[in-house]
Design an enzyme around this catalytic site. Sequence first.
Site, PDB file in Angstrom:
ATOM      1  N   ASP A 315      -2.251  -2.472  -0.913  1.00 30.78           N
ATOM      2  CA  ASP A 315      -1.280  -1.375  -0.467  1.00 30.78           C
ATOM      3  C   ASP A 315       0.097  -1.022  -1.356  1.00 30.78           C
ATOM      4  OD1 ASP A 315      -1.233   0.940   1.463  1.00 30.78           O
ATOM      5  OD2 ASP A 315       0.797  -0.027   2.058  1.00 30.78           O
ATOM      6  N   GLU A 344      -3.963   0.102  -4.729  1.00 32.18           N
ATOM      7  CA  GLU A 344      -3.617   1.785  -4.568  1.00 32.18           C
ATOM      8  C   GLU A 344      -2.634   2.086  -5.361  1.00 32.18           C
ATOM      9  OE1 GLU A 344      -2.443   4.316  -0.623  1.00 32.18           O
ATOM     10  OE2 GLU A 344      -1.539   2.483  -1.363  1.00 32.18           O
ATOM     11  N   ASP A 417      -6.415   8.203   3.640  1.00 26.85           N
ATOM     12  CA  ASP A 417      -5.297   8.632   2.898  1.00 26.85           C
ATOM     13  C   ASP A 417      -5.493  10.031   2.437  1.00 26.85           C
ATOM     14  OD1 ASP A 417      -3.732   6.628   3.411  1.00 26.85           O
ATOM     15  OD2 ASP A 417      -3.671   5.836   1.407  1.00 26.85           O
TER      16      ASP A 417
END
Length: 629
Positions: A315, A344, A417
């Site tokens: 993340d 990410e 997201d």
Amino acid sequence: MKSKLRVFTTASLFIMSANTAHAACTQSEQTLPVRELQLNAEGEFVPQWAKKAVWYQIFPERFRNGDPSNDPTKASIEGADPNEPVAHWELHPWGSDWYELQQYEQANGDKELWKHLLRRRYGGDLQGIIDKLDYIEEMGFNAIYLNPVFQAPSLHKYDSASLHHIDPHFGPDPEGDKALMAKEKPWDPNTWVWTKADKLALELIEKAHKKGIRIIFDGVFNHMGINSFAFQDVQQKQQASPFADWFTVNSWRDEDKGTAFDYQGWFGVKSLPEFKESTHDLAPGPKDYIFAITERWMNPMDKGREYGIDGWRLDVAFCVGHGFWKDWREHVKSLNDEAYLTAEIVDSPEKVKPYLQGDEFDGEMNYNFAFTAAEFLFNPGDAAISASEFDAKLREMREFYPKGVAYATQNLFGSHDSNRIASHIVNRGVGNFRDWGNYFQLSQVGNNPDYSPRKPTAEELHLQKLFVILQMTYVGAPMVYYGDEVGMWGANDPDNRKPMIWPDIEYADESVMPDGSKRKADEVAVNTQLQLHYKTLIDIRKRYPALQTGSFKTLLVNDDKHLYGFERALKDHQTVRVVINNSEQPRTVNLAADEQQWRDVLNQDTVEHTNGKVTLTLPAKWATVLVTQ
């Protein structure tokens, strides 16, 4: 608009724009020399299995309630946003209308919808995922990316209380697990116990592996939650806490000086206190902790790597220094040299490139693929790109990274997201997906009243099918967000996190708007036709190895007729040709036969061979997949 975005989003969704994100995470901007690479016989550093992966992304709390005995409670969500007392709370009905407030929610009296949506829990758990492994296998997925499963009070679990335990409410004995955990010294791995939830996670891994399905966990190494053992101790003991150097503290509580305790939250979010960093690295305390939990989940109980996870999705990787990632990769690969690490990093290829040089990550969540596909297949009018522009953008992405990376990167569209692909198509023309910061807000119902929450039509789902053809035949590992394959729709966070649609659950029609008014009712049910399409394309990808590891060659580019084609080949072994008709009318296409007999494995249509040519007619907004006989 900014304040509304801040309260309406959670987890890794505060990325207002790529530039803003990188400005807020300056440590990661300072690159370091590439370390000595560990290359395989092909001269690549990526694990070879990752090229053949067809990923399924699961948001655990919303996937399946397999064990009602472990359902969350009002006490279990304390510390999650919105972090304020609530008088009434119940497990939310799985099949209820998404925007309709239940009686317990109405009794709380809050006028702000986002608070209700963030408080909701539906009871998804690990047993639910285990129960649906047969479904995942039947669909053809052979790799799972799990959103965070570690102990945390929120629905998304990016606000971890600990990283060495699975959330007790994802396992079969929440209260028993909490009692066991209370006896630990959480900073000391020698005292860590294996709870029933932890053991259930190992059971999930083992059962998935037996089906040939790999699993990666979501690692959040930039911050923890305010419920974390370390932060709770710092709050209580201040400078005297042994964890005082774990977090970025702006000021300590001091009555004599008149200062209050203040600290850095990720993007200013106080529920997500950030770990302290040096220029290139995490502080020693959190770094040691992360290295310990990494080994715990990759070599559980010292039983060997086959019993652990197969890698990590990281993340907000851009918010952690390059030095940490380089050290951590060495640690991960020492535990399992075939582990897959994906980052990410929602940014341009130039910004992503330093992370993918072989000493940090193997791949990324490839949003740039999604942006480019949207611009070609979905953007209306002048906002669309031509076939030649599409080809150029794809080529740039393929050639930008070291050998093998393009094949192992996760080609996605929707995720936790972003708005779901179906709703993106319904609202095509509302901004441009590539303009991440602006589009992020434009694709939220809470920020844009013009964004339509309705169900996609058959014509719009046809466009989704066209994307799936591209996704499953192009270079890179396809990744499908749970529920996209059965026709789920939803705007950006939180609407992209609705409960999964299952055929054995009865669902209310969606007829309530965010403001409580009524609209035309939309039936909520599994779209079996779309589901079959996904299954068919996944089967085609897995049946023809050229689509997994074959070379790529542009075959056809016609801007006037909106045609695009490419060829995937494994030397003399196998050749696959894909031609996309992106126009609004049928098109006849002629290709050189190259002394081969071709058949259409997607449409099962007859392919005409005449005078050394292959002639086929493609319907509007559709494609063909040709293979040699």
